[in-house]
Motif scaffolding. Structure first.
Motif, PDB file in Angstrom:
ATOM      1  N   GLN A   1      32.033  25.074  18.544  1.00 19.66           N
ATOM      2  CA  GLN A   1      32.631  25.089  17.212  1.00 19.66           C
ATOM      3  C   GLN A   1      32.483  23.740  16.517  1.00 19.66           C
ATOM      4  OE1 GLN A   1      33.675  27.831  15.898  1.00 19.66           O
ATOM      5  NE2 GLN A   1      33.839  29.127  17.730  1.00 19.66           N
ATOM      6  N   CYS A   2      32.294  23.797  15.210  1.00 18.53           N
ATOM      7  CA  CYS A   2      32.234  22.587  14.389  1.00 18.53           C
ATOM      8  C   CYS A   2      32.910  22.876  13.063  1.00 18.53           C
ATOM      9  CB  CYS A   2      30.791  22.161  14.158  1.00 18.53           C
ATOM     10  SG  CYS A   2      30.645  20.757  13.015  1.00 18.53           S
ATOM     11  N   ALA A   3      33.756  21.965  12.627  1.00 16.03           N
ATOM     12  CA  ALA A   3      34.425  22.111  11.341  1.00 16.03           C
ATOM     13  C   ALA A   3      34.506  20.756  10.655  1.00 16.03           C
ATOM     14  CB  ALA A   3      35.823  22.693  11.527  1.00 16.03           C
ATOM     15  N   GLN A   4      34.431  20.796   9.320  1.00 14.84           N
ATOM     16  CA  GLN A   4      34.590  19.557   8.550  1.00 14.84           C
ATOM     17  C   GLN A   4      35.497  19.838   7.351  1.00 14.84           C
ATOM     18  OE1 GLN A   4      33.089  19.001   5.292  1.00 14.84           O
ATOM     19  NE2 GLN A   4      31.695  20.753   5.163  1.00 14.84           N
ATOM     20  N   ASP A   5      36.270  18.829   7.003  1.00 13.03           N
ATOM     21  CA  ASP A   5      37.239  18.990   5.914  1.00 13.03           C
ATOM     22  C   ASP A   5      36.914  18.075   4.744  1.00 13.03           C
ATOM     23  OD1 ASP A   5      40.003  17.052   7.385  1.00 13.03           O
ATOM     24  OD2 ASP A   5      37.914  16.543   6.956  1.00 13.03           O
ATOM     25  N   MET A   6      35.659  17.677   4.630  1.00  5.51           N
ATOM     26  CA  MET A   6      35.254  16.759   3.574  1.00  5.51           C
ATOM     27  C   MET A   6      34.542  17.472   2.436  1.00  5.51           C
ATOM     28  SD  MET A   6      34.017  13.639   6.060  1.00  5.51           S
ATOM     29  CE  MET A   6      33.144  14.696   7.203  1.00  5.51           C
ATOM     30  N   ASN A   7      34.476  18.795   2.511  1.00  5.29           N
ATOM     31  CA  ASN A   7      33.809  19.594   1.478  1.00  5.29           C
ATOM     32  C   ASN A   7      32.330  19.229   1.336  1.00  5.29           C
ATOM     33  OD1 ASN A   7      33.975  21.762  -0.317  1.00  5.29           O
ATOM     34  ND2 ASN A   7      34.140  20.405  -2.079  1.00  5.29           N
ATOM     35  N   HIS A   8      31.722  18.838   2.455  1.00  2.16           N
ATOM     36  CA  HIS A   8      30.298  18.511   2.434  1.00  2.16           C
ATOM     37  C   HIS A   8      29.466  19.780   2.381  1.00  2.16           C
ATOM     38  CE1 HIS A   8      30.813  14.274   4.401  1.00  2.16           C
ATOM     39  NE2 HIS A   8      31.216  14.330   3.144  1.00  2.16           N
ATOM     40  N   GLU A   9      28.360  19.677   1.645  1.00  2.69           N
ATOM     41  CA  GLU A   9      27.485  20.839   1.517  1.00  2.69           C
ATOM     42  C   GLU A   9      26.662  21.065   2.788  1.00  2.69           C
ATOM     43  OE1 GLU A   9      26.420  18.065  -1.851  1.00  2.69           O
ATOM     44  OE2 GLU A   9      25.061  19.770  -2.101  1.00  2.69           O
ATOM     45  N   TYR A  10      26.171  19.975   3.362  1.00  3.73           N
ATOM     46  CA  TYR A  10      25.207  20.097   4.439  1.00  3.73           C
ATOM     47  C   TYR A  10      25.874  19.899   5.788  1.00  3.73           C
ATOM     48  CZ  TYR A  10      22.022  19.185   0.547  1.00  3.73           C
ATOM     49  OH  TYR A  10      21.368  19.220  -0.648  1.00  3.73           O
ATOM     50  N   MET A  11      25.443  20.696   6.753  1.00  6.27           N
ATOM     51  CA  MET A  11      25.894  20.522   8.131  1.00  6.27           C
ATOM     52  C   MET A  11      24.710  20.697   9.065  1.00  6.27           C
ATOM     53  SD  MET A  11      29.649  22.350   8.125  1.00  6.27           S
ATOM     54  CE  MET A  11      30.178  21.559   9.658  1.00  6.27           C
ATOM     55  N   SER A  12      24.766  20.006  10.205  1.00  5.99           N
ATOM     56  CA  SER A  12      23.644  19.997  11.147  1.00  5.99           C
ATOM     57  C   SER A  12      24.158  20.016  12.572  1.00  5.99           C
ATOM     58  CB  SER A  12      22.798  18.722  10.962  1.00  5.99           C
ATOM     59  OG  SER A  12      22.395  18.542   9.632  1.00  5.99           O
TER      60      SER A  12
END
Lengths: 118, 115
Positions: A22-33
């Motif tokens: 699982q991976c989650a981000q809370d910075m509202n970034h468009e790109y994930m890798s």
């Protein structure tokens, strides 16, 4: 902000088992890798996403699937684990800003998942 | 796959000394990022460079985006024991000349500081 979070931190699998990192981000970034890191090598890109519903393959995609149903989450699935997939897996998220002729990304990494496949 | 040439691979230095490391590529890059990774942790972004010739500092760290857009340098001044770790460079290729915009990473410089 928690930044980029990854679960689990450690995992041991038997050959042939499947699992999801699982991976989650809370910075509202468009790109994930997703990257894997192996001894003596730099980070190698597995899969990439430029937004919800859009994914692309990286350098070493075989044996892995991804999906991006929301901006925040980007899970990585191992379909049938193999010993060659023993590695440390890092998720990253990026924001982009335009520049002449394209755009530029700034990437931030999660703490990693250490995976051992027996 | 393509990787950046990062050097040196490792170095031992005395506390208080200055450190230099660099990354080079045969391709033109639009962005250079420098990271530090501590054991068991993810890479932490130190400095981001967006323009050729740009010189940016972050405390005792200074990085430069090479004029040719094919290299970058990281300097650490007056090293201290907590500088120990692995330093990675990452370059974002120019889409037009390389056909890709996905980041490429160096293999890292392992820094050890002797007190």
């Amino acid at each position: 902000n928690a930044g980029v979070t990854q679960t689990p931190k450690f995992q041991v699998l038997k050959t042939g088992q499947s699992m999801t990192l699982q991976c989650a981000q809370d910075m509202n970034h468009e790109y994930m890798s997703w990257y894997r890191q192996d001894p003596g090598m730099g980070l190698r890109l597995i899969h990439y996403s430029v937004g919800a519903g859009i994914t692309d393959q990286g350098e070493v995609p075989n044996g892995y699937n991804v999906s991006r149903s929301t901006t925040e989450d980007f899970p990585l699935r191992l379909l049938s684990a193999a010993p060659s997939q023993t590695s440390v897996y890092f998720c990253a998220s990026s924001y982009s800003h335009p520049r002449q002729g394209g755009y530029q990304e700034t990437q931030y990494f999660g703490p990693g998942t250490r995976l051992l496949v027996l | 796959g393509q990787q950046l040439n990062q050097s040196p691979q490792s170095m031992f230095i005395q506390e208080g000394e200055d450190v230099s490391m660099n990354c080079t590529s045969s391709s033109i890059f639009n962005t250079w990022l420098w990271y530090k990774q501590d054991p068991g942790e993810g890479p932490v972004l130190l400095i981001a460079l967006y323009k050729a010739g740009e010189l940016t500092s972050n405390g005792r760290l200074t990085a430069q985006f090479g004029i040719t857009r094919k290299d970058s340098f990281l300097n650490i001044s007056a090293s201290i024991p907590s500088d120990v770790g692995i330093y990675f460079c990452a370059g974002q290729p120019d889409l037009i000349t390389s056909g890709t915009y996905k980041y490429i990473f160096g293999t890292g410089t392992r820094l050890k500081v002797l007190a």
